[in-house]
Design a protein around this motif. Structure first.
Motif, PDB file in Angstrom:
ATOM      1  N   HIS A  51     -22.707 -12.209  39.630  1.00  0.00           N
ATOM      2  CA  HIS A  51     -21.417 -11.857  40.176  1.00  0.00           C
ATOM      3  C   HIS A  51     -21.295 -10.653  41.071  1.00  0.00           C
ATOM      4  CE1 HIS A  51     -18.816 -14.301  37.316  1.00  0.00           C
ATOM      5  NE2 HIS A  51     -19.834 -14.193  36.464  1.00  0.00           N
ATOM      6  N   LEU A  52     -20.233 -10.877  41.919  1.00  0.00           N
ATOM      7  CA  LEU A  52     -20.231  -9.715  42.921  1.00  0.00           C
ATOM      8  C   LEU A  52     -19.594  -8.388  42.696  1.00  0.00           C
ATOM      9  CD1 LEU A  52     -21.031 -10.676  45.834  1.00  0.00           C
ATOM     10  CD2 LEU A  52     -18.410 -10.929  46.349  1.00  0.00           C
ATOM     11  N   HIS A  53     -20.377  -7.246  43.043  1.00  0.00           N
ATOM     12  CA  HIS A  53     -20.088  -5.941  42.669  1.00  0.00           C
ATOM     13  C   HIS A  53     -19.117  -5.441  43.740  1.00  0.00           C
ATOM     14  CE1 HIS A  53     -22.929  -4.044  45.346  1.00  0.00           C
ATOM     15  NE2 HIS A  53     -23.774  -4.788  45.029  1.00  0.00           N
ATOM     16  N   ASN A  54     -18.264  -4.506  43.469  1.00  0.00           N
ATOM     17  CA  ASN A  54     -17.275  -4.103  44.503  1.00  0.00           C
ATOM     18  C   ASN A  54     -17.818  -3.718  45.811  1.00  0.00           C
ATOM     19  OD1 ASN A  54     -15.524  -3.743  42.250  1.00  0.00           O
ATOM     20  ND2 ASN A  54     -15.638  -1.627  42.028  1.00  0.00           N
ATOM     21  N   GLU A  55     -18.972  -3.071  46.087  1.00  0.00           N
ATOM     22  CA  GLU A  55     -19.584  -2.735  47.224  1.00  0.00           C
ATOM     23  C   GLU A  55     -19.791  -4.095  48.063  1.00  0.00           C
ATOM     24  OE1 GLU A  55     -19.199   0.200  48.512  1.00  0.00           O
ATOM     25  OE2 GLU A  55     -18.396   0.960  46.669  1.00  0.00           O
ATOM     26  N   ALA A  56     -20.343  -5.003  47.322  1.00  0.00           N
ATOM     27  CA  ALA A  56     -20.857  -6.136  47.988  1.00  0.00           C
ATOM     28  C   ALA A  56     -19.417  -7.071  48.706  1.00  0.00           C
ATOM     29  CB  ALA A  56     -21.424  -7.009  47.031  1.00  0.00           C
ATOM     30  N   ALA A  57     -18.407  -6.797  47.812  1.00  0.00           N
ATOM     31  CA  ALA A  57     -17.308  -7.494  48.173  1.00  0.00           C
ATOM     32  C   ALA A  57     -16.755  -6.886  49.429  1.00  0.00           C
ATOM     33  CB  ALA A  57     -16.047  -7.351  47.068  1.00  0.00           C
ATOM     34  N   ALA A  58     -16.654  -5.501  49.442  1.00  0.00           N
ATOM     35  CA  ALA A  58     -16.328  -4.499  50.674  1.00  0.00           C
ATOM     36  C   ALA A  58     -17.216  -4.965  51.714  1.00  0.00           C
ATOM     37  CB  ALA A  58     -16.578  -2.984  50.330  1.00  0.00           C
ATOM     38  N   ALA A  59     -18.577  -5.345  51.533  1.00  0.00           N
ATOM     39  CA  ALA A  59     -19.490  -5.492  52.779  1.00  0.00           C
ATOM     40  C   ALA A  59     -19.013  -6.910  53.243  1.00  0.00           C
ATOM     41  CB  ALA A  59     -21.029  -5.697  52.299  1.00  0.00           C
ATOM     42  N   ILE A  60     -18.406  -7.659  52.503  1.00  0.00           N
ATOM     43  CA  ILE A  60     -17.862  -9.089  53.091  1.00  0.00           C
ATOM     44  C   ILE A  60     -16.745  -8.750  54.096  1.00  0.00           C
ATOM     45  CG2 ILE A  60     -16.871 -11.246  52.712  1.00  0.00           C
ATOM     46  CD1 ILE A  60     -18.638 -11.503  50.147  1.00  0.00           C
ATOM     47  N   LEU A  61     -15.861  -7.651  53.522  1.00  0.00           N
ATOM     48  CA  LEU A  61     -14.928  -7.507  54.458  1.00  0.00           C
ATOM     49  C   LEU A  61     -15.232  -6.879  55.735  1.00  0.00           C
ATOM     50  CD1 LEU A  61     -12.263  -6.057  52.059  1.00  0.00           C
ATOM     51  CD2 LEU A  61     -12.131  -8.573  53.275  1.00  0.00           C
ATOM     52  N   ALA A  62     -16.280  -5.939  55.505  1.00  0.00           N
ATOM     53  CA  ALA A  62     -16.591  -5.384  56.797  1.00  0.00           C
ATOM     54  C   ALA A  62     -17.416  -6.063  57.817  1.00  0.00           C
ATOM     55  CB  ALA A  62     -17.622  -4.145  56.330  1.00  0.00           C
ATOM     56  N   ALA A  63     -17.947  -7.287  57.237  1.00  0.00           N
ATOM     57  CA  ALA A  63     -18.743  -8.201  58.156  1.00  0.00           C
ATOM     58  C   ALA A  63     -17.865  -9.361  58.909  1.00  0.00           C
ATOM     59  CB  ALA A  63     -19.785  -8.860  57.341  1.00  0.00           C
ATOM     60  N   ILE A  64     -16.653  -9.665  58.357  1.00  0.00           N
ATOM     61  CA  ILE A  64     -15.851 -10.821  58.874  1.00  0.00           C
ATOM     62  C   ILE A  64     -14.805 -10.323  59.749  1.00  0.00           C
ATOM     63  CG2 ILE A  64     -16.481 -12.130  56.759  1.00  0.00           C
ATOM     64  CD1 ILE A  64     -13.660 -11.683  55.658  1.00  0.00           C
ATOM     65  N   ASP A  65     -14.124 -11.372  60.525  1.00  0.00           N
ATOM     66  CA  ASP A  65     -12.889 -10.968  61.065  1.00  0.00           C
ATOM     67  C   ASP A  65     -11.811 -10.949  60.227  1.00  0.00           C
ATOM     68  OD1 ASP A  65     -10.611 -11.120  62.595  1.00  0.00           O
ATOM     69  OD2 ASP A  65     -10.806 -13.006  63.502  1.00  0.00           O
ATOM     70  N   THR A  66     -11.071  -9.798  60.040  1.00  0.00           N
ATOM     71  CA  THR A  66     -10.200  -9.607  59.225  1.00  0.00           C
ATOM     72  C   THR A  66      -8.773  -9.230  59.970  1.00  0.00           C
ATOM     73  OG1 THR A  66     -10.665  -6.979  59.117  1.00  0.00           O
ATOM     74  CG2 THR A  66     -11.442  -8.377  57.383  1.00  0.00           C
ATOM     75  N   SER A  67      -8.832  -9.645  61.360  1.00  0.00           N
ATOM     76  CA  SER A  67      -7.664  -9.250  62.221  1.00  0.00           C
ATOM     77  C   SER A  67      -6.368  -9.934  61.637  1.00  0.00           C
ATOM     78  CB  SER A  67      -7.776  -9.535  63.636  1.00  0.00           C
ATOM     79  OG  SER A  67      -8.191 -11.126  63.729  1.00  0.00           O
ATOM     80  N   ARG A  68      -6.477 -11.053  60.869  1.00  0.00           N
ATOM     81  CA  ARG A  68      -5.253 -11.727  60.562  1.00  0.00           C
ATOM     82  C   ARG A  68      -4.810 -11.577  59.095  1.00  0.00           C
ATOM     83  NH1 ARG A  68      -3.913 -16.637  63.452  1.00  0.00           N
ATOM     84  NH2 ARG A  68      -3.087 -17.512  61.645  1.00  0.00           N
ATOM     85  N   LEU A  69      -5.584 -10.715  58.560  1.00  0.00           N
ATOM     86  CA  LEU A  69      -5.427 -10.356  56.981  1.00  0.00           C
ATOM     87  C   LEU A  69      -3.828 -10.191  56.745  1.00  0.00           C
ATOM     88  CD1 LEU A  69      -8.618  -9.385  55.021  1.00  0.00           C
ATOM     89  CD2 LEU A  69      -7.358 -11.401  54.784  1.00  0.00           C
ATOM     90  N   MET A  70      -3.343 -10.630  55.947  1.00  0.00           N
ATOM     91  CA  MET A  70      -1.982 -10.084  55.549  1.00  0.00           C
ATOM     92  C   MET A  70      -2.062  -9.955  54.038  1.00  0.00           C
ATOM     93  SD  MET A  70       0.413 -13.367  57.016  1.00  0.00           S
ATOM     94  CE  MET A  70       1.861 -12.746  56.331  1.00  0.00           C
ATOM     95  N   HIS A  71      -2.961 -10.329  53.188  1.00  0.00           N
ATOM     96  CA  HIS A  71      -3.056 -10.035  51.705  1.00  0.00           C
ATOM     97  C   HIS A  71      -4.536 -10.083  51.456  1.00  0.00           C
ATOM     98  CE1 HIS A  71       1.110 -11.030  51.023  1.00  0.00           C
ATOM     99  NE2 HIS A  71       0.915 -11.882  51.824  1.00  0.00           N
ATOM    100  N   VAL A  72      -4.967  -8.862  50.562  1.00  0.00           N
ATOM    101  CA  VAL A  72      -6.278  -8.954  50.153  1.00  0.00           C
ATOM    102  C   VAL A  72      -5.912  -8.715  48.639  1.00  0.00           C
ATOM    103  CG1 VAL A  72      -8.270  -7.990  49.935  1.00  0.00           C
ATOM    104  CG2 VAL A  72      -7.469  -8.144  52.135  1.00  0.00           C
ATOM    105  N   VAL A  73      -6.619  -9.547  47.722  1.00  0.00           N
ATOM    106  CA  VAL A  73      -6.553  -9.419  46.465  1.00  0.00           C
ATOM    107  C   VAL A  73      -7.835  -9.445  45.527  1.00  0.00           C
ATOM    108  CG1 VAL A  73      -5.403 -10.146  44.120  1.00  0.00           C
ATOM    109  CG2 VAL A  73      -4.185 -10.347  46.215  1.00  0.00           C
ATOM    110  N   ALA A  74      -8.010  -8.374  45.019  1.00  0.00           N
ATOM    111  CA  ALA A  74      -9.430  -8.268  44.215  1.00  0.00           C
ATOM    112  C   ALA A  74      -9.234  -8.844  42.898  1.00  0.00           C
ATOM    113  CB  ALA A  74      -9.894  -6.710  43.976  1.00  0.00           C
TER     114      ALA A  74
END
Ligand SMILES: [Zn+2]
Ligand SMILES: [Zn+2]
Length: 254
Positions: free
Chosen positions: A189-212
Motif C-alpha cells: 500500500h501507498l504511504h503518504n509521502e509516496a502519494a504526495a510524490a505522485i502529485l508532485a510528478a503529474i500535471d495537476t493544473s486541472r485539479l478541482m478535488h483531491v481526496v485521500a
C-alpha cells in the motif's frame, strides 16, 4: 460529472461516479443491506447503478459484489485475472464481464480506462473515469507508483488517492513484522509521502478535488495525510478531502 464514496479503508470500499445519466459503483466491500444504506445516504437506489467495476479480489473490494450484483441485477466488470481469482463466487451469474487491464471500454455515458497497478493480487487495476469533458482518477491499493500510473493520472480533474499509512507510524506500531513488510512492500500500500510524490510528478493544473483514501486506522491520521498532499500541491491542508471508513465522503461535482 460527480462522485462520492460509500466508505474507504481496509474494512470495505465503494465509490460511485455519475455523469450523463450513467451511475457506476467501483468496488463493494460492504454487505447487501449495508451497501444499500450507504447508497441511500447519497440519494441512490441500487437499481440506478449501471455497473459495478471491481479493482481486485481482496475482500475489502470484492467481498460484497457477488451478493449485491445478484440481488439487484447489476452487471459486474473485472479483469480476467480478478475473475479467475474469484470465479466460484460469480458462478451462475450471467452479467459478469471480463476485460483486459490495458483496454478502455464504455459503460453508458462513461469511458472507463483501467490502470494496472503493482499490488499483491492476480490482475489488479485502478480506474480513470471520463465523460468526454472531465476525468476522475481513482488510485488505491498499490505498493509503488509507476510511470504508467503517473501518465494515466496526469491532467485529471479530480483524484482519489491512496494515503494508506505514515511510514513512521507503521514502523513504530505494533503490527507483526511480516504484515509491516507486506504493507510497506512494492506490492502493498501507498504511504503518504509516496502519494504526495505522485502529485508532485503529474500535471495537476486541472485539479478541482483531491481526496485521500484507504487510510489505515492504526497507522495514519487524516491530518498527516492532508499535510503530505497539501505540501505537494502547495495548498491549504483543509482543501484536501479525506474518505472515511464509516461515512466515505459526500458528492463532489466536476
Ligand atoms: Zn484495499
Ligand atoms: Zn488490496
Amino acid at each position: 460529472m460527480r462522485f462520492a464514496s460509500l466508505g474507504s479503508g481496509s474494512e470495505g470500499n465503494g465509490l460511485v461516479v455519475e455523469s450523463g445519466g450513467t451511475c457506476i459503483l467501483i468496488d463493494c466491500g460492504f454487505g447487501v443491506r449495508d451497501a444499500a444504506a450507504r447508497l441511500a445516504r447519497l440519494g441512490l437506489q441500487p437499481s440506478s447503478l449501471a455497473a459495478i467495476l471491481v479493482t481486485h479480489e481482496h475482500s475489502d473490494h470484492v467481498g460484497g459484489v457477488p451478493a449485491f450484483a445478484a440481488r439487484h441485477r447489476v452487471p459486474v466488470w473485472a479483469t480476467f485475472g480478478t475473475l479467475a481469482a474469484v470465479s466460484s463466487r460469480f458462478e451462475g451469474m450471467t452479467h459478469v464481464y471480463g476485460f483486459d487491464s490495458h483496454d478502455t471500454f464504455a459503460v453508458g455515458a462513461l469511458e472507463i480506462t483501467p490502470v494496472p497497478v503493482p499490488h499483491d493480487a492476480r490482475e489488479p487495476v485502478q480506474y480513470v473515469v471520463g465523460d468526454g469533458a472531465r476525468r476522475l482518477g481513482v488510485l488505491t491499493d498499490l505498493g509503488v507508483s509507476t510511470a504508467h500510473v503517473e501518465a494515466s493520472l496526469s491532467g485529471c480533474d479530480a483524484l482519489v488517492l491512496e494515503c494508506n499509512h505514515d511510514l513512521d507510524m507503521l514502523e513504530r506500531g505494533d503490527y507483526p513484522y511480516p504484515l509491516k513488510q507486506r504493507i510497506a512492500g512494492r506490492l502493498g500500500h501507498l504511504h503518504n509521502e509516496a502519494a504526495a510524490a505522485i502529485l508532485a510528478a503529474i500535471d495537476t493544473s486541472r485539479l478541482m478535488h483531491v481526496v485521500a483514501a484507504h487510510l489505515s486506522q492504526q497507522n495514519n491520521t487524516p491530518e498527516l495525510a492532508r499535510a503530505a498532499l497539501a505540501s505537494a500541491l502547495e495548498c491549504a491542508p483543509d482543501w484536501i478531502g479525506v474518505a472515511e471508513q464509516a461515512t466515505g465522503f459526500d458528492w463532489r461535482a466536476l
